[in-house]
Structures are given as structure tokens and as C-alpha cells.
Design an enzyme around this catalytic site. Structure first.
Site, PDB file in Angstrom:
ATOM      1  N   TYR A 100       5.108   7.944  -3.183  1.00 12.44           N
ATOM      2  CA  TYR A 100       4.223   6.874  -3.689  1.00 12.44           C
ATOM      3  C   TYR A 100       3.838   5.945  -2.538  1.00 12.44           C
ATOM      4  CZ  TYR A 100       2.873   2.838  -6.659  1.00 12.44           C
ATOM      5  OH  TYR A 100       2.224   1.783  -7.257  1.00 12.44           O
ATOM      6  N   TYR A 101       2.536   5.862  -2.294  1.00 11.95           N
ATOM      7  CA  TYR A 101       2.036   5.083  -1.142  1.00 11.95           C
ATOM      8  C   TYR A 101       2.462   3.617  -1.174  1.00 11.95           C
ATOM      9  CZ  TYR A 101      -1.099   3.724   2.651  1.00 11.95           C
ATOM     10  OH  TYR A 101      -1.600   3.257   3.839  1.00 11.95           O
ATOM     11  N   ASN A 102       2.655   3.046  -2.361  1.00 11.19           N
ATOM     12  CA  ASN A 102       3.034   1.627  -2.410  1.00 11.19           C
ATOM     13  C   ASN A 102       4.462   1.371  -1.940  1.00 11.19           C
ATOM     14  OD1 ASN A 102       0.643   0.467  -2.984  1.00 11.19           O
ATOM     15  ND2 ASN A 102       1.050   0.049  -5.143  1.00 11.19           N
ATOM     16  N   TYR A 103       5.245   2.444  -1.771  1.00 12.67           N
ATOM     17  CA  TYR A 103       6.533   2.312  -1.078  1.00 12.67           C
ATOM     18  C   TYR A 103       6.439   3.120   0.201  1.00 12.67           C
ATOM     19  CZ  TYR A 103       8.865   0.100  -5.055  1.00 12.67           C
ATOM     20  OH  TYR A 103       9.244  -0.774  -6.041  1.00 12.67           O
ATOM     21  N   LYS A 104       5.599   2.664   1.117  1.00 19.34           N
ATOM     22  CA  LYS A 104       5.383   3.422   2.344  1.00 19.34           C
ATOM     23  C   LYS A 104       6.713   3.822   2.978  1.00 19.34           C
ATOM     24  CE  LYS A 104       1.235   1.360   4.108  1.00 19.34           C
ATOM     25  NZ  LYS A 104       1.453   0.320   3.130  1.00 19.34           N
TER      26      LYS A 104
END
Length: 510
Positions: A451-455
Site C-alpha cells: 500500500y503506497y500510503n505506507y511507503k
């Protein structure tokens, strides 16, 4: 300091900026250089991961806190002409710090002053600026109506800009999908300083910025979002089970049920180490938490029928408003709700996070091994948040937005480890990497989705200087975006061919 930065035309950049922001009374509120007494407090104000607030962390040459659109345009113009990399920060929750750290000479554009929230209950929409937090948006909605909400995350100090540009999943996700699914217009400044909205930018770019990652296609200053109906009363619950109370078996069963429950019911399992009833001993607890869009009298028979193993009772449940349920899930007192406006209500610490999407139920043995890792010393302040998907998420096509993790996903796991002594960071990071590699056989495969929002920079990065090829960027890009990555690259090539907006994991142009 290395020769590159010594030779850097920093003075020229500042001169360029001060010429363009000519009103001198404004300048002191907009430009913070390293010798400004407020520089450190402005920089640290929204850093939520102290791992990137050490004396050796690279610092921006200047922080620009624009008061109006023209200040953003000027910052882009001067950064571009004087060779500074631009990092854009809206809330500072970036878990890898890329919105305020860079390895090359850089400046930070901090949208802290862009935080207006305008709620229009009649048309069920809101305009929210990127520097506002999710909490400020929630508060703005709740202060006008009890029957509208917005499907974003539970952490109220996250900046809207980053959250929407990466997707945004929360406790209304099974009913309404992602936060980004509800964006209907934006105001964006592109690499050429043009101010664009949905109509003038066209549907391609509008698609890319809703989940394709921030600091990549331009600076989104404001978002127009569609609000969603919520009942005046929702019901939340928590049932804690530790290893001695069959947590493993109950979690094993949960995996088969949670994604099929009615869309009105969101459930999650939070796994962490706790004190055991035996003095001096530790155990692992699975906290089964839920939020139901309805009353307790409807919820209890539903759970008793679908998931009797949980043993949900009335005393585990509380009825409250939708906005209070955000505070409940965020671990905050539900009264008074104006804590949503407090940007420093949550403690900051050093942390590392990783994510997985799981498509097949784990075996009981697999769950046992996973839980046991939380008994290790490094897991004292670790948590895994496991959130059920299904419902609306199953109905939205994978290519509807850049965020592709939709149909067929049982749950998303977010692993977080925290520590206080920076000297020991390595131990904790290596623990979470071991946990992640343990989960490899249970997580989604080819690609192993993230998930990009938890790089997570462990997944691969762009080159710090010079060109990054499509092949190299695909190593991380396909994990976040799957087949949508190719389309993101094509859009990036059109709108920002010189790759002005970039970071360690921004989509590169061809």
C-alpha cells in the site's frame, strides 16, 4: 558539507523567491531559512516519525510555507531554475520521511497554511485544502451534520494531501471504498506553474493523482470530495482475546467470514504483545474491533449468527456518532470531539512500517508462528493492524484508480514497529523485516502487493541522481500499482517529462 552543496546557488534561489514574493511583511511568514530561529520548530512541527528528525538527517535549505497559490508557483519556478529538488509536505505522516528528507540539495514546500475546509451539506460535498488533516475535515463535517461522513483513515493528524493521493482506506471502506474514490475535482499547480482543475487537466491526469502518489504529478492544493450518508448512531465494539483464550483459532475463523459480512460492518484485528494474567509473563493479544452502521440491537444477532466464535456481548459494544467512532478507533477519548483539531494529540516515535494484502486464508500453524513473533523482545511496541476488505472494495475495478488492491482481497495487514533509542534502530528494523519475510508465503504473490500510503523503501527505490528506467522503477511500482503502473508512467511522461516532481518512489517518466 560536501562540495556539491557548497557550490549550490542557494543565494540565487532565495533571491529569486524574494523577488517574486515582493511583499516584505509576507516573506517572514513564508520563507524559513536555516538561520531563522523558527526553522527547527517549523520543520519538526509535523514530523511524526522521529527516525527522520536526528541531527544527521539531511535538512532542507529552506522551508516554504505558502499563503497563496502564487507562492506555490514561485517556489516551483525558483526551485526549477536553481536546481533544488522540491519536497511537498501536507501532514508529515510520510512513514519513510520522503516528504521532508532528500539526499540532494532540496527545499520543502509545506502546505500547513493551506487548511481550509468548506462543507456544503445541501450538495453533500466539501472542498478541503491539502494541508488540512483528516481530523479537521471530519470535524468540519460533523459540526454541520450528523448524517454525512467521509470514508478516510482513522488517524486524525494525517494530511489530506498525502492521504488522498495514495488512496485512503478506513472504517467506511467496505461500505464506500477509498477516500480517493470520492474525489470529484481538484486544484493543482503543475511543473510549469499552471493552475489546473479537473476540466483543464483532463481525465488522464485526474485519474493519476487519485491514488498514484503525492509529489509526483504536481502540487494539489485542494480537493473537492463527495460526502457519504452515515446513520446518526453507529455501534463500535472491541473483544480482546489472547493466546490462552484461543486468539489463534478465532482469528483463523475470522479470515473466512470478515470479507463476506454485510457492507455496513467493518471489522479489524489488532495484534500486539500484552501482559499475561501470570505475573511477569507476556502474551499476545488479538483485539477484534468493529464498526457497524446501525444500532447494537441489530448488530448482536448478526454477529451471533455469522461469527458466534467471537462471543460478542452487549457490554463489548458502544453506540455513538460516526465522528466519535473515528476517535474510538484512533485510541482517543470520544469526548470532546474537538480533539480532532489537535495536531499534536498523538505521541511521536521512531518507527518502520510494511504492508501486505492477503488473498488466501492463513493456516492455523501459520497464524501461530506469526503471533509468536510478537513475544520477541523487539516487539514490545509493535502492532499489526489487519483490516477486512470485501464489500464495496470487491465491486470497484482494479484500474478505476491507480490503487489496484480491490476484488479478492481478504484483508490488508499493516505491520508497525516502534522504538525509543535511535542507537538500537537496526534491531527493530531487522525484526520487522523478519516478520515480513515470515509472511511471504501467506501474502499476495507476483506481485506481492503493498500500500503506497505506507511507503516502504525496502521494496526498491529510484536513483538519487540521474535517470531511473521503467524496469528499475517497476520493482517497487508494480507492488503498489500492479498493471496501473505502466499507465502512471505514460501520464508522468506527458505532464512532467523532465521529472521535476520526484522522490525515492515517485513514478518516473519514460
Amino acid at each position: 558539507m560536501d562540495l556539491v552543496s557548497l557550490a549550490h546557488p542557494y543565494g540565487d534561489f532565495l533571491h529569486c523567491l524574494s523577488l517574486r514574493i515582493s511583499n516584505s511583511s509576507t516573506i517572514s511568514k513564508v520563507i524559513y531559512t536555516q538561520n531563522n530561529p523558527s526553522y527547527s520548530s517549523v520543520l519538526n512541527a509535523s514530523i511524526h516519525n522521529t527516525r527522520f528528525a536526528t541531527p544527521t538527517t539531511p535538512k532542507p535549505y529552506a522551508i516554504i510555507t505558502p499563503l497563496k497559490t502564487s507562492h506555490v508557483q514561485s517556489t516551483i519556478y525558483c526551485s526549477k531554475n536553481h536546481g533544488f529538488q522540491l519536497r511537498i509536505r501536507s501532514g508529515g505522516h510520510d512513514v519513510e520521511g520522503v516528504s521532508y528528507v532528500s539526499q540532494v540539495p532540496f527545499v520543502v514546500l509545506d502546505l500547513v497554511n493551506f487548511r481550509d475546509v468548506k462543507v456544503d451539506t445541501k450538495n453533500e460535498v466539501a472542498w478541503v485544502q491539502s494541508g488540512a488533516t483528516t481530523g479537521e475535515l471530519y470535524y468540519g463535517i460533523a459540526s454541520k451534520t450528523q448524517t454525512l461522513g467521509f470514508p478516510a483513515g482513522i488517524c486524525h493528524t494525517i494530511g489530506i494531501g498525502g492521504h488522498l493521493s495514495g488512496g485512503g482506506f478506513g472504517i467506511l471502506g467496505r461500505k464506500y471504498g477509498l477516500a480517493a474514490d470520492h474525489v470529484i475535482d481538484v486544484k493543482l499547480v503543475d511543473a510549469n506553474g499552471r493552475v489546473l482543475n479537473r476540466k483543464s487537466m483532463g481525465e488522464e491526469l485526474f485519474w493519476a493523482i487519485r491514488g498514484g502518489g503525492g509529489n509526483t504529478f504536481g502540487v494539489v492544493l485542494a480537493w473537492k470530495v463527495k460526502l457519504v450518508p452515515v446513520p446518526p448512531v453507529v455501534t463500535v465494539f472491541t473483544v480482546n482475546k489472547n493466546l490462552e483464550q484461543n486468539a489463534t483459532k478465532i482469528f483463523h475463523r475470522w479470515q473466512y467470514i470478515a470479507h463476506k459480512l454485510p457492507n455496513e460492518l467493518f471489522t479489524a484485528v489488532w495484534v500486539m504483545k500484552v501482559n499475561s494474567s501470570q505475573v511477569g509473563k507476556k502474551t499476545v493479544q488479538a483485539g477484534f474491533r468493529g464498526m457497524f452502521l446501525g444500532g447494537v440491537d441489530e448488530l448482536i444477532p448478526l454477529i451471533q449468527h455469522e461469527f458466534p466464535e467471537l462471543g460478542l456481548a452487549k457490554e463489548n459494544c458502544t453506540q455513538m456518532s460516526w465522528v466519535q467512532s473515528i476517535l474510538y478507533f484512533g485510541g482517543l477519548p470520544i469526548q470532546p470531539v474537538n480533539i480532532l483539531l489537535n495536531r499534536s494529540a498523538l505521541p511521536v516515535s521512531s518507527l518502520k512500517a510494511k504492508t501486505d494484502f492477503v488473498r488466501e486464508p492463513m493456516s492455523e500453524t501459520g497464524i501461530e508462528g506469526f503471533m509468536n513473533m510478537f513475544l520477541e523482545e523487539e516487539a514490545d511496541f509493535a502492532i499489526t493492524m489487519i483490516e477486512a476488505f470485501g464489500g464495496r472494495m470487491d465491486e470497484i475495478r482494479e484500474n478505476e484508480l491507480p490503487y489496484p488492491h480491490r476484488a479478492g482481497i481478504l484483508f490488508e495487514s499493516t505491520y508497525i514497529v516502534q522504538w525509543t533509542n535511535e542507537a538500537e534502530a537496526g534491531r527493530y528494523i531487522s525484526w520487522i523485516r523478519r516478520l515480513y519475510s515470515y509472511m511471504a508465503s501467506y501474502a499476495s504473490k507476483s506481485p506481492r502487493e503493498a500500500y503506497y500510503n505506507y511507503k516502504d523503501l525496502d521494496l526498491g527505490t529510484n536513483n538519487i541522481v540521474g535517470y531511473t528506467s521503467y524496469e528499475q522503477a517497476s520493482v517497487w511500482g508494480l507492488k503498489y500499482f500492479k498493471n496501473n503502473f505502466k499507465r502512471l508512467v505514460q501520464i508522468k511522461t506527458k505532464v512532467d517529462p523532465m521529472n521535476f516532481f520526484r522522490n525515492e518512489q515517485s513514478t518516473p517518466p519514460l
